[in-house]
Write an enzyme that holds these catalytic residues in place. Structure first.
Site, PDB file in Angstrom:
ATOM      1  N   ARG A 184       1.159  -1.063   0.100  1.00  0.00           N
ATOM      2  CA  ARG A 184       0.198  -0.005   0.039  1.00  0.00           C
ATOM      3  C   ARG A 184       0.376   1.123  -0.134  1.00  0.00           C
ATOM      4  O   ARG A 184       0.731   2.222  -0.450  1.00  0.00           O
ATOM      5  CB  ARG A 184      -1.214  -0.247   1.221  1.00  0.00           C
ATOM      6  CG  ARG A 184      -2.015   0.786   0.684  1.00  0.00           C
ATOM      7  CD  ARG A 184      -3.129   1.402   2.167  1.00  0.00           C
ATOM      8  NE  ARG A 184      -3.108   0.010   2.766  1.00  0.00           N
ATOM      9  CZ  ARG A 184      -2.580  -0.069   4.123  1.00  0.00           C
ATOM     10  NH1 ARG A 184      -2.210   1.405   4.762  1.00  0.00           N
ATOM     11  NH2 ARG A 184      -2.755  -1.057   5.666  1.00  0.00           N
ATOM     12  N   TYR A 217     -16.607  18.519 -13.888  1.00  0.00           N
ATOM     13  CA  TYR A 217     -16.535  16.988 -14.195  1.00  0.00           C
ATOM     14  C   TYR A 217     -17.645  16.864 -13.038  1.00  0.00           C
ATOM     15  O   TYR A 217     -17.457  16.592 -12.275  1.00  0.00           O
ATOM     16  CB  TYR A 217     -15.382  16.272 -14.345  1.00  0.00           C
ATOM     17  CG  TYR A 217     -14.939  14.557 -14.233  1.00  0.00           C
ATOM     18  CD1 TYR A 217     -15.678  14.320 -15.669  1.00  0.00           C
ATOM     19  CD2 TYR A 217     -15.766  13.872 -12.864  1.00  0.00           C
ATOM     20  CE1 TYR A 217     -16.290  13.098 -15.539  1.00  0.00           C
ATOM     21  CE2 TYR A 217     -15.512  12.655 -12.841  1.00  0.00           C
ATOM     22  CZ  TYR A 217     -16.092  11.930 -14.534  1.00  0.00           C
ATOM     23  OH  TYR A 217     -16.383  10.711 -14.317  1.00  0.00           O
ATOM     24  N   ASP A 227      -7.151  20.657 -12.662  1.00  0.00           N
ATOM     25  CA  ASP A 227      -7.974  19.403 -12.512  1.00  0.00           C
ATOM     26  C   ASP A 227      -7.787  19.810 -14.868  1.00  0.00           C
ATOM     27  O   ASP A 227      -8.139  20.320 -15.458  1.00  0.00           O
ATOM     28  CB  ASP A 227      -9.415  19.059 -12.839  1.00  0.00           C
ATOM     29  CG  ASP A 227      -9.783  17.605 -13.457  1.00  0.00           C
ATOM     30  OD1 ASP A 227      -9.103  17.161 -14.566  1.00  0.00           O
ATOM     31  OD2 ASP A 227     -11.220  17.360 -13.294  1.00  0.00           O
ATOM     32  N   LYS A 250      -8.314   8.583 -18.824  1.00  0.00           N
ATOM     33  CA  LYS A 250      -8.825   9.734 -19.915  1.00  0.00           C
ATOM     34  C   LYS A 250      -7.365   9.747 -20.633  1.00  0.00           C
ATOM     35  O   LYS A 250      -7.059   8.755 -21.334  1.00  0.00           O
ATOM     36  CB  LYS A 250      -9.297  10.972 -20.068  1.00  0.00           C
ATOM     37  CG  LYS A 250     -10.379  11.034 -19.041  1.00  0.00           C
ATOM     38  CD  LYS A 250     -11.908  10.371 -18.944  1.00  0.00           C
ATOM     39  CE  LYS A 250     -12.761   9.845 -17.680  1.00  0.00           C
ATOM     40  NZ  LYS A 250     -13.181  11.030 -17.137  1.00  0.00           N
TER      41      LYS A 250
HETATM   42  C1  LIG Z   1     -12.829  11.340 -15.778  1.00  0.00           C
HETATM   43  C2  LIG Z   1     -12.522  12.994 -15.391  1.00  0.00           C
HETATM   44  C3  LIG Z   1     -12.139  12.415 -13.777  1.00  0.00           C
HETATM   45  C4  LIG Z   1     -12.472  11.737 -12.808  1.00  0.00           C
HETATM   46  O1  LIG Z   1     -11.335  10.910 -13.130  1.00  0.00           O
HETATM   47  P1  LIG Z   1     -12.162   9.088 -12.479  1.00  0.00           P
HETATM   48  O2  LIG Z   1     -11.213   8.229 -13.428  1.00  0.00           O
HETATM   49  O3  LIG Z   1     -13.632   8.303 -13.883  1.00  0.00           O
HETATM   50  O4  LIG Z   1     -12.835   8.776 -11.191  1.00  0.00           O
HETATM   51  C5  LIG Z   1     -12.613  14.058 -13.318  1.00  0.00           C
HETATM   52  N1  LIG Z   1     -11.924  14.882 -14.088  1.00  0.00           N
HETATM   53  C6  LIG Z   1     -12.431  14.990 -14.984  1.00  0.00           C
HETATM   54  C7  LIG Z   1     -12.283  16.567 -16.047  1.00  0.00           C
HETATM   55  C8  LIG Z   1     -12.789  13.882 -15.565  1.00  0.00           C
HETATM   56  O5  LIG Z   1     -13.329  13.913 -17.086  1.00  0.00           O
END
Ligand SMILES: *Cc1c(COP(=O)(O)O)cnc(C)c1O
Length: 354
Positions: A41, A96, A167, A192
């Site tokens: 972990r 998001y 983000d 992504k």
């Molecule tokens: C998909 C996404 C998230 C969340 O991520 P996960 O890997 O699905 O938990 C956060 N911010 C943005 C802009 C995203 O497209």
């Protein structure tokens, strides 16, 4: 080194005889005691290779440190947990949905105060920063593609003693380096663009602040929001081609945006001028529903940032903000040939006109 070279070369074993080119997948819940790793972990060499590479892309010459997580939302939760009792979080009204949902949940339980803003209205954001503990920036925003003035927001937030997190999932470090613009933390849904092949769920946080890094690392150890080893391996493999994929997706998206702007069925194209994400607004939710079902090449699916092009009508999600048009389709433009993408999209738009 330039970003494309960094993406290829960082996070590899040393150039020595018999070393593998790639950091292997280390499956280990525990390590022989007495070293730095101890337990699965706390540390894993496959995560470490991925983290070195992403830190190098976000941090550039000045460097940075990265922590990887089980998902983007695990990373979001860890950052929101930094806010003390009743601290104020400023966040985009369009962002998001999972991040907005976490904020709403924390607010409902009395943990934090939340002020939602139009992140592209810099004056409004600056005013909201006044008594903030954390300023959440997403740019471009999901799914409205609004762009924030990060340096101006950082100045206002830091004057108020607040941290700024960006983000950077949509732009990726290839197109935007928020740490260089003064942000304290960069967050990624690695799921992504970085992993890029629609087969991995993973998140990451990057920072140049050693104190924040230590706090976040300690919390990851404590709550166990760590990624799987196979995921880290695949994400690093994806990252190797990130600059190439982003370059191609951006070129495709720019060309499609130009053509879509002239299409009679399209009322509005929202494209910030960079990246692979485009939003188009049709006259009605029904028209958008028809298009998302009428494509043959474009896949009707949520998520984004893969090599394959996908689209969805965002308001099909009942909790999506009411200020997002019913007829908005979010396009994640992939790396296919642009003519094939255009032909398929144009025929689907024509179907909606019948
Ligand atoms: C998909 C996404 C998230 C969340 O991520 P996960 O890997 O699905 O938990 C956060 N911010 C943005 C802009 C995203 O497209």
């Amino acid at each position: 080194m330039h970003p494309t070279t960094r993406a290829v070369h960082l996070g590899r074993p040393p150039h020595e005889p018999d070393q593998p080119f790639n950091e292997p997948i280390t499956m280990a819940s525990t390590y022989v005691a007495g070293g730095d790793r101890e337990y699965g972990r706390y540390a894993n060499p496959t995560w470490a290779a991925f983290e070195e590479a992403l830190a190098g892309l976000e941090g550039g010459e000045q460097g940075a440190r990265c922590l990887s997580y089980a998902s983007g939302l695990a990373a979001v939760a860890t950052i929101l947990d930094l806010v003390g009792p009743s601290g104020k979080v400023v966040a985009p009204r369009h962002a998001y949905l999972g991040s907005i949902t976490q904020l709403a949940d924390l607010e409902m339980r009395g943990r934090v105060k939340v002020e939602l803003v139009d992140i592209s209205d810099t004056d409004a954001v600056v005013t909201a920063c006044d008594d903030a503990a954390l300023v959440w920036v997403e740019t471009p925003t999901n799914p409205m593609m609004e762009v924030a003035d990060v340096p101006a927001i950082v100045r206002a937030a830091h004057a108020a003693g607040a941290y700024v997190v960006v983000d950077n999932t949509f732009a990726t470090p290839v197109l935007q380096q928020p740490l260089d613009q003064g942000a304290d933390l960069v967050l990624h849904s690695v799921t992504k663009y970085i992993a890029g092949h629609s087969d991995v769920l993973m998140g990451a946080i990057v920072t140049r602040d050693d104190e924040l890094y230590a706090v976040l690392k300690q919390r990851r150890d404590m709550i166990g929001a760590a990624p799987g080893t196979l995921e880290a391996y695949l994400a690093l493999r994806g990252l190797r081609t990130l600059p190439l994929r982003v370059e191609r997706a951006s070129a495709n998206a720019a060309e499609l945006s130009r053509r879509l702007a002239d299409h009679p069925q399209v009322r509005e194209v929202r494209y910030p001028g960079f990246g692979g994400m485009v939003a188009i607004v049709l006259d009605s939710g029904d028209a958008a529903d028809v298009v998302q079902h009428a494509t043959r090449l474009w896949v009707y699916a949520t998520s984004l940032g893969g090599v394959e092009s996908t689209l969805e009508r965002r308001r099909r999600w009942k909790t999506e903000a009411a200020t997002i048009p019913e007829g908005l389709l979010r396009l994640s433009v992939g790396i296919e040939d642009v003519e094939d993408l255009w032909d398929d999209l144009a025929q689907a738009l024509d179907v909606s006109a019948r």
